[in-house]
Write a protein that holds these residues in place. Structure first.
Motif, PDB file in Angstrom:
ATOM      1  N   LYS A  73       5.047  -1.251   7.676  1.00  0.00           N
ATOM      2  CA  LYS A  73       4.415  -0.155   8.411  1.00  0.00           C
ATOM      3  C   LYS A  73       3.094   0.170   7.722  1.00  0.00           C
ATOM      4  CE  LYS A  73       5.236   4.331  10.367  1.00  0.00           C
ATOM      5  NZ  LYS A  73       6.140   5.454  10.525  1.00  0.00           N
ATOM      6  N   VAL A  74       2.008   0.188   8.488  1.00  0.00           N
ATOM      7  CA  VAL A  74       0.681   0.418   7.925  1.00  0.00           C
ATOM      8  C   VAL A  74      -0.091   1.438   8.760  1.00  0.00           C
ATOM      9  CG1 VAL A  74       0.477  -1.850   6.822  1.00  0.00           C
ATOM     10  CG2 VAL A  74      -0.316  -1.556   9.163  1.00  0.00           C
ATOM     11  N   SER A  75      -1.094   2.007   8.130  1.00  0.00           N
ATOM     12  CA  SER A  75      -1.961   2.980   8.791  1.00  0.00           C
ATOM     13  C   SER A  75      -3.167   2.284   9.411  1.00  0.00           C
ATOM     14  CB  SER A  75      -2.432   4.009   7.769  1.00  0.00           C
ATOM     15  OG  SER A  75      -3.208   3.359   6.777  1.00  0.00           O
ATOM     16  N   ALA A  76      -3.853   3.007  10.264  1.00  0.00           N
ATOM     17  CA  ALA A  76      -5.100   2.497  10.837  1.00  0.00           C
ATOM     18  C   ALA A  76      -6.120   2.240   9.727  1.00  0.00           C
ATOM     19  CB  ALA A  76      -5.644   3.482  11.859  1.00  0.00           C
ATOM     20  N   THR A  77      -6.090   3.050   8.673  1.00  0.00           N
ATOM     21  CA  THR A  77      -7.010   2.878   7.537  1.00  0.00           C
ATOM     22  C   THR A  77      -6.837   1.503   6.906  1.00  0.00           C
ATOM     23  OG1 THR A  77      -6.956   5.248   7.104  1.00  0.00           O
ATOM     24  CG2 THR A  77      -7.657   3.837   5.280  1.00  0.00           C
ATOM     25  N   THR A  78      -5.598   1.085   6.717  1.00  0.00           N
ATOM     26  CA  THR A  78      -5.313  -0.227   6.130  1.00  0.00           C
ATOM     27  C   THR A  78      -5.803  -1.343   7.040  1.00  0.00           C
ATOM     28  OG1 THR A  78      -3.442   0.609   4.882  1.00  0.00           O
ATOM     29  CG2 THR A  78      -3.458  -1.753   5.347  1.00  0.00           C
ATOM     30  N   LEU A  79      -5.506  -1.242   8.315  1.00  0.00           N
ATOM     31  CA  LEU A  79      -5.935  -2.277   9.253  1.00  0.00           C
ATOM     32  C   LEU A  79      -7.454  -2.375   9.313  1.00  0.00           C
ATOM     33  CD1 LEU A  79      -3.287  -1.504  11.982  1.00  0.00           C
ATOM     34  CD2 LEU A  79      -3.387  -3.571  10.573  1.00  0.00           C
ATOM     35  N   ASN A  80      -8.130  -1.242   9.330  1.00  0.00           N
ATOM     36  CA  ASN A  80      -9.597  -1.254   9.347  1.00  0.00           C
ATOM     37  C   ASN A  80     -10.163  -1.886   8.079  1.00  0.00           C
ATOM     38  OD1 ASN A  80     -10.063  -0.167  11.910  1.00  0.00           O
ATOM     39  ND2 ASN A  80      -9.790   1.908  11.146  1.00  0.00           N
ATOM     40  N   GLY A 107       3.895  -8.387   1.323  1.00  0.00           N
ATOM     41  CA  GLY A 107       4.580  -7.197   1.839  1.00  0.00           C
ATOM     42  C   GLY A 107       4.511  -6.048   0.849  1.00  0.00           C
ATOM     43  N   SER A 108       4.801  -6.328  -0.426  1.00  0.00           N
ATOM     44  CA  SER A 108       4.715  -5.303  -1.476  1.00  0.00           C
ATOM     45  C   SER A 108       3.282  -4.820  -1.654  1.00  0.00           C
ATOM     46  CB  SER A 108       5.235  -5.852  -2.801  1.00  0.00           C
ATOM     47  OG  SER A 108       6.606  -6.123  -2.711  1.00  0.00           O
ATOM     48  N   PHE A 109       2.337  -5.721  -1.516  1.00  0.00           N
ATOM     49  CA  PHE A 109       0.920  -5.383  -1.628  1.00  0.00           C
ATOM     50  C   PHE A 109       0.543  -4.333  -0.573  1.00  0.00           C
ATOM     51  CE2 PHE A 109      -3.427  -6.453  -0.088  1.00  0.00           C
ATOM     52  CZ  PHE A 109      -4.158  -6.192  -1.230  1.00  0.00           C
ATOM     53  N   PHE A 110       0.938  -4.563   0.671  1.00  0.00           N
ATOM     54  CA  PHE A 110       0.612  -3.607   1.730  1.00  0.00           C
ATOM     55  C   PHE A 110       1.385  -2.299   1.557  1.00  0.00           C
ATOM     56  CE2 PHE A 110      -1.020  -7.465   3.829  1.00  0.00           C
ATOM     57  CZ  PHE A 110      -2.284  -6.995   4.158  1.00  0.00           C
ATOM     58  N   GLU A 111       2.603  -2.361   1.040  1.00  0.00           N
ATOM     59  CA  GLU A 111       3.349  -1.129   0.733  1.00  0.00           C
ATOM     60  C   GLU A 111       2.625  -0.332  -0.360  1.00  0.00           C
ATOM     61  OE1 GLU A 111       7.236  -2.599  -0.245  1.00  0.00           O
ATOM     62  OE2 GLU A 111       7.774  -2.892   1.859  1.00  0.00           O
ATOM     63  N   PHE A 112       2.101  -1.031  -1.367  1.00  0.00           N
ATOM     64  CA  PHE A 112       1.339  -0.392  -2.436  1.00  0.00           C
ATOM     65  C   PHE A 112       0.114   0.313  -1.854  1.00  0.00           C
ATOM     66  CE2 PHE A 112      -2.080  -0.284  -5.509  1.00  0.00           C
ATOM     67  CZ  PHE A 112      -1.474   0.150  -6.677  1.00  0.00           C
ATOM     68  N   ILE A 113      -0.557  -0.349  -0.939  1.00  0.00           N
ATOM     69  CA  ILE A 113      -1.745   0.235  -0.315  1.00  0.00           C
ATOM     70  C   ILE A 113      -1.375   1.534   0.406  1.00  0.00           C
ATOM     71  CG2 ILE A 113      -3.406  -0.082   1.576  1.00  0.00           C
ATOM     72  CD1 ILE A 113      -3.592  -3.036   0.589  1.00  0.00           C
ATOM     73  N   GLU A 114      -0.312   1.518   1.168  1.00  0.00           N
ATOM     74  CA  GLU A 114       0.097   2.729   1.895  1.00  0.00           C
ATOM     75  C   GLU A 114       0.486   3.848   0.931  1.00  0.00           C
ATOM     76  OE1 GLU A 114      -0.335   3.338   5.148  1.00  0.00           O
ATOM     77  OE2 GLU A 114      -1.246   1.355   5.201  1.00  0.00           O
ATOM     78  N   SER A 116      -0.669   4.270  -2.048  1.00  0.00           N
ATOM     79  CA  SER A 116      -1.916   4.720  -2.669  1.00  0.00           C
ATOM     80  C   SER A 116      -2.695   5.630  -1.735  1.00  0.00           C
ATOM     81  CB  SER A 116      -2.767   3.510  -3.065  1.00  0.00           C
ATOM     82  OG  SER A 116      -2.069   2.707  -3.996  1.00  0.00           O
ATOM     83  N   LEU A 117      -2.710   5.319  -0.460  1.00  0.00           N
ATOM     84  CA  LEU A 117      -3.373   6.188   0.518  1.00  0.00           C
ATOM     85  C   LEU A 117      -2.686   7.549   0.579  1.00  0.00           C
ATOM     86  CD1 LEU A 117      -4.066   3.635   3.388  1.00  0.00           C
ATOM     87  CD2 LEU A 117      -5.752   4.707   1.871  1.00  0.00           C
ATOM     88  N   ALA A 118      -1.379   7.565   0.414  1.00  0.00           N
ATOM     89  CA  ALA A 118      -0.638   8.828   0.412  1.00  0.00           C
ATOM     90  C   ALA A 118      -1.017   9.691  -0.795  1.00  0.00           C
ATOM     91  CB  ALA A 118       0.867   8.559   0.404  1.00  0.00           C
ATOM     92  N   LYS A 119      -1.562   9.058  -1.853  1.00  0.00           N
ATOM     93  CA  LYS A 119      -2.020   9.796  -3.035  1.00  0.00           C
ATOM     94  C   LYS A 119      -3.500  10.161  -2.918  1.00  0.00           C
ATOM     95  CE  LYS A 119       0.021   8.998  -6.948  1.00  0.00           C
ATOM     96  NZ  LYS A 119       0.371   8.467  -8.248  1.00  0.00           N
TER      97      LYS A 119
END
Length: 172
Positions: A73-80, A107-114, A116-119
């Motif tokens: 599950k990813v945000s629009a920010t990640t996709l952009n 998969g873990s990389f994209f989870e880390f990104i999400e 991090s965005l939450a922080k």
């Protein structure tokens, strides 16, 4: 270009470009709301990536099971940020974080990104490597004291924190 919303990034690393295009063709023929994002070479093999909106959870589950895809599950920010449409460095940004992962832990990389965005970190860009070491990397900025979110052991190759100052700032 399509405007992204939060949703699911579904992807698979495959050994050859032919296998990637075969899978992309199968996904493209489906009557679903899954949209192909990328089909192409990586350092080791190739990959297929697609996006589906958040309300497609059941379709995604079927795809993941049928085609053995990974789903995050990813945000629009990640996709952009995957398309160099991430945020820009601002004068108040004092340091950058460079996060790298190998091709086995995307998969873990994209989870880390999400996480991090939450922080409230700012995601500048995500790159899947087409040359050099296999994997992906992302660039973040934020206020002084960026702290690393815990991840599964071995999921990241490296996390490097660097000061953003002087002429170096132009690289972000």
């Amino acid at each position: 270009m399509m405007e992204f919303t939060s949703g699911y990034l579904v992807f698979k690393n495959v050994p050859t470009l032919g296998a990637a295009h075969t899978l992309a063709s199968q996904l493209g023929r489906l009557k679903s709301d899954v949209h192909l994002l990328d089909v192409g070479f990586l350092v080791k093999g190739a990959w297929v990536a697609a996006w589906a909106p958040e309300d497609s959870k059941q379709s995604i589950a079927t795809l993941v099971q049928t085609h053995k895809l990974e789903s995050v599950k990813v945000s629009a920010t990640t996709l952009n940020a995957m398309y160099s449409l991430g945020q820009a460095v601002e004068a108040s940004d004092t340091e950058a974080l460079i996060v790298e992962a190998d091709e086995h832990h995307l998969g873990s990389f994209f989870e880390f990104i999400e996480a991090s965005l939450a922080k409230n970190w700012k995601l500048l860009e995500i790159r899947l490597r087409k040359s050099g070491p296999a994997g992906a990397h992302a660039f973040f900025t934020g206020p002084g004291g960026l702290s690393v979110v815990p991840l599964k052991a071995g999921a990241l190759i490296s996390v490097t924190k660097t000061e953003l100052s002087g002429e170096y700032r132009q690289y972000f």
